[in-house]
Design a protein around this motif. Structure first.
Motif, short mmCIF file in Angstrom:
data_model
loop_
_atom_site.label_atom_id
_atom_site.label_comp_id
_atom_site.label_asym_id
_atom_site.label_seq_id
_atom_site.Cartn_x
_atom_site.Cartn_y
_atom_site.Cartn_z
N THR A 123 0.71 -1.18 0.14
CA THR A 123 0.12 -0.02 -0.06
C THR A 123 0.82 1.13 0.14
N LEU A 124 0.48 2.26 -0.56
CA LEU A 124 0.78 3.79 -0.62
C LEU A 124 0.43 4.55 0.66
N LEU A 125 -0.67 3.83 1.27
CA LEU A 125 -0.79 4.84 2.66
C LEU A 125 0.35 5.07 3.51
N ASN A 126 0.31 6.16 3.71
CA ASN A 126 1.50 6.69 4.84
C ASN A 126 2.80 6.49 4.53
N SER A 127 3.00 6.36 3.02
CA SER A 127 4.32 5.97 2.67
C SER A 127 5.19 7.27 2.09
N ALA A 128 4.50 8.50 2.52
CA ALA A 128 5.11 9.47 2.00
C ALA A 128 6.46 10.14 2.85
N ILE A 129 5.95 10.06 4.05
CA ILE A 129 7.21 10.47 4.82
C ILE A 129 7.73 9.57 6.03
N GLY A 130 8.84 9.95 6.53
CA GLY A 130 9.23 8.98 7.69
C GLY A 130 9.81 7.69 7.44
N GLY A 168 8.86 2.67 16.55
CA GLY A 168 8.78 3.90 15.94
C GLY A 168 7.47 4.48 15.55
N PRO A 169 7.31 5.70 15.01
CA PRO A 169 6.20 6.38 14.69
C PRO A 169 5.15 5.61 13.89
N PHE A 170 5.84 4.88 12.94
CA PHE A 170 4.80 4.07 12.03
C PHE A 170 4.72 2.61 12.41
N LEU A 171 5.21 2.39 13.41
CA LEU A 171 5.32 0.98 13.90
C LEU A 171 6.07 -0.15 12.72
N GLY A 172 7.06 0.13 12.16
CA GLY A 172 7.75 -0.52 11.32
C GLY A 172 8.61 0.42 10.33
N PHE A 215 1.70 14.44 -4.50
CA PHE A 215 0.08 13.93 -4.60
C PHE A 215 0.27 12.90 -3.36
N GLN A 216 0.95 12.20 -3.35
CA GLN A 216 0.70 10.92 -2.21
C GLN A 216 0.79 11.43 -0.81
N MET A 217 1.80 12.55 -0.61
CA MET A 217 1.72 13.16 0.56
C MET A 217 0.17 13.88 0.94
N ALA A 218 -0.40 14.54 -0.05
CA ALA A 218 -1.47 15.37 0.20
C ALA A 218 -2.78 14.21 0.36
N ALA A 219 -2.79 13.18 -0.43
CA ALA A 219 -3.95 12.21 -0.42
C ALA A 219 -3.75 11.12 0.29
N PRO A 230 19.65 13.19 -8.89
CA PRO A 230 19.12 13.92 -7.64
C PRO A 230 17.65 14.33 -7.71
N ILE A 231 16.84 14.35 -6.57
CA ILE A 231 15.66 14.45 -6.62
C ILE A 231 15.18 15.40 -5.21
N THR A 232 14.82 16.56 -5.08
CA THR A 232 14.50 17.20 -4.06
C THR A 232 13.35 16.46 -3.08
N GLY A 233 13.29 16.26 -2.12
CA GLY A 233 12.24 15.62 -1.46
C GLY A 233 12.56 14.35 -0.95
N ALA A 234 11.28 13.69 -0.54
CA ALA A 234 11.35 12.15 0.27
C ALA A 234 12.02 11.14 -0.70
N VAL A 235 12.31 10.12 -0.18
CA VAL A 235 12.81 8.81 -0.86
C VAL A 235 11.57 8.29 -1.82
N LEU A 236 10.56 8.82 -1.44
CA LEU A 236 9.48 8.21 -2.29
C LEU A 236 9.48 8.74 -3.61
N ALA A 237 10.02 10.01 -3.93
CA ALA A 237 10.32 10.37 -5.22
C ALA A 237 11.13 9.69 -6.05
N SER A 238 12.20 9.35 -5.53
CA SER A 238 12.98 8.29 -6.09
C SER A 238 12.49 7.15 -6.53
N GLN A 239 12.00 6.51 -5.44
CA GLN A 239 10.98 5.18 -5.93
C GLN A 239 10.09 5.34 -7.09
#
Length: 446
Positions: A122-129, A288-292, A242-246, A153-162
């Motif tokens: 799932t991409l739920l809650n994958s945007a940060i941390g 941790g905050p995301f429990l994994g 978009f994933q961060m927002a949604a 190089p991409i500005t932002g979270a590792v999710l952007a590289s993914q």
């Protein structure tokens, strides 16, 4: 020397002696006190609200997530495997990429195609941390670069590289040499050699910028970048925004409990939480905050599917990566936020319910040795590798934290499941509102 004792004290002592009882010195610890004390040991803190995203960037990312133009055959989008109707997963044990038909659990392989080797997380809650992306953690926030592809190089979270990688994968999105797209035209993205990622990304951008609607969206999202200078990393960054927002959903009953609302959890969930952070040892990996999301473990999961790399038809997970062979059959410990909604579970979807997962952890060795492939979907049942040599190979490197049975009762298993369900944000139950009615390419969204 004379010692003076007040009469009331003497009376109390005489009464206790007469009843043959010792006066109580403390009260039993409350369930809430037990749970809060247990939580405090594992860096489990409320998740901060994500920063506000640029609406123009979000609009571009939404269109890209749902547009099949990103795939070589124009037949699959990112949202096919990360479907809002399936809580940003696909409901399948193993994902089905390009060439497949249908959506969600009803999606089927196309002629001559094979399953993607792993479950679509799932991409739920994958945007940060999160420290690691992908089941084998081959993309890390602070880890070494990938060996088979150089990411810009991409500005932002590792999710952007993914987001840069699925369009390169032949089985997931790019297609095979000789494929034709849904219009009967040659799939030009599939003609590139696998060693030419930059050429593939450039080809995807040529497609996008040939669509006037995308030129408008890109220019709004990147007003300081000339259209001719846009690169696919810009598209990947927009999708992550978009994933961060949604898809950040962090207002579960457990979150409210962390915010000091003792009434947010049921008694069953609290008992399950005490087990989770205590004698069931779940929090040794899920913390941790995301429990994994911050560790790897060989959890003794049955081997299913076509396999990966040199280990095929087995999937050795992180152990398949160069320099990580000591991680045999180990996979990323998934974060558990909203886990109730994201079945089936583990890297290959081998367990269909949370109850089945907890029972597996109750005695991992026995669970693997007695696994019944009849519990798998018929479409993947024949790809189960249940021979003694495979089972013994998995158990040989079983995570030491999982080698001893837990001896949980059925009631304790039910309490643990109640706790896991308390991690669900009600807003994550229905994500239909994030699906656009149309996309700039004009290709069907569903």
């Amino acid at each position: 020397m004379t010692v003076s004792v007040r009469p009331l004290c003497v009376a109390a002592l005489l009464l206790a002696a007469a009843c043959d009882e010792t006066p109580p010195t403390s009260f039993p610890e409350s369930l809430d006190a037990q749970l809060r004390r247990s939580i405090g040991q594992w860096n489990v803190v409320p998740i901060s609200a994500p920063p506000q995203q640029d609406p123009a960037m979000v609009a571009l990312g939404q269109a890209l997530m749902f547009d099949k133009i990103l795939s070589g055959n124009r037949d699959i989008s990112c949202a096919t495997c990360h479907d809002p109707a399936e809580h940003a997963g696909d409901g399948l044990a193993l994902a089905i990429g390009t060439g497949g038909t249908g959506s969600g659990p009803a999606r089927a392989l196309g002629a001559g195609r094979v399953f993607v080797p792993r479950n679509a997380p799932t991409l739920l809650n994958s945007a940060i941390g999160l420290q690691y992306m992908f089941w084998d953690g081959r993309l890390a926030r602070f880890g070494p670069p990938l060996r088979d592809v150089v990411l810009p190089p991409i500005t932002g979270a590792v999710l952007a590289s993914q987001g840069m990688l699925p369009v390169l994968n032949r089985r997931e999105m790019r297609g095979e040499k000789g494929d034709v797209d849904v219009f009967g035209n040659s799939n030009e993205l599939a003609q590139f050699d696998d060693t030419l990622p930059t050429a593939i990304w450039r080809g995807v951008m040529q497609r996008l910028l040939a669509v006037p609607g995308y030129v408008t969206l890109f220019n709004a999202a990147f007003p300081s970048v000339a259209t001719s200078s846009l690169r696919f990393q810009d598209a990947a960054y927009a999708m992550s925004e978009f994933q961060m927002a949604a898809l950040m959903k962090t207002n579960s009953p457990f979150d409210r409990y962390l915010a000091r609302d003792n009434n947010a959890l049921s008694v069953e969930a609290k008992r399950g939480g005490v087990l989770f952070f205590g004698e069931a040892h779940c929090s040794q990996c899920h913390n941790g905050p995301f429990l994994g999301g911050r560790d790897f473990s060989n959890s003794g999961v049955p081997q299913i599917g076509p396999g990966v790399g040199q280990g095929a038809p087995l999937d050795k997970g992180r152990g398949e990566l160069v320099d990580f062979q000591f991680y045999q059959f180990a996979f990323r410990v998934p974060p558990l936020r909203n886990v109730e909604l994201t079945a089936p579970y583990f890297h290959n979807g081998s367990f269909a319910t949370l109850e089945a997962v907890v029972k597996h952890y109750n005695n991992v060795t026995t669970s693997l040795q007695t696994f019944d492939p009849a519990t798998l979907p018929a479409s993947v049942r024949d790809s189960y590798h249940g021979d003694a040599a495979t089972i013994n190979a998995v158990l040989a490197s079983l995570d030491g934290r999982l080698q001893a049975p837990l001896h949980l009762t059925d009631a304790q298993i039910a309490d643990l499941v109640a706790f896991l369900k308390s991690l669900t944000d009600p807003a994550a139950r229905d994500l239909s509102g994030i699906t656009p009615a149309s996309v700039p390419s004009g290709l069907p969204v569903r």
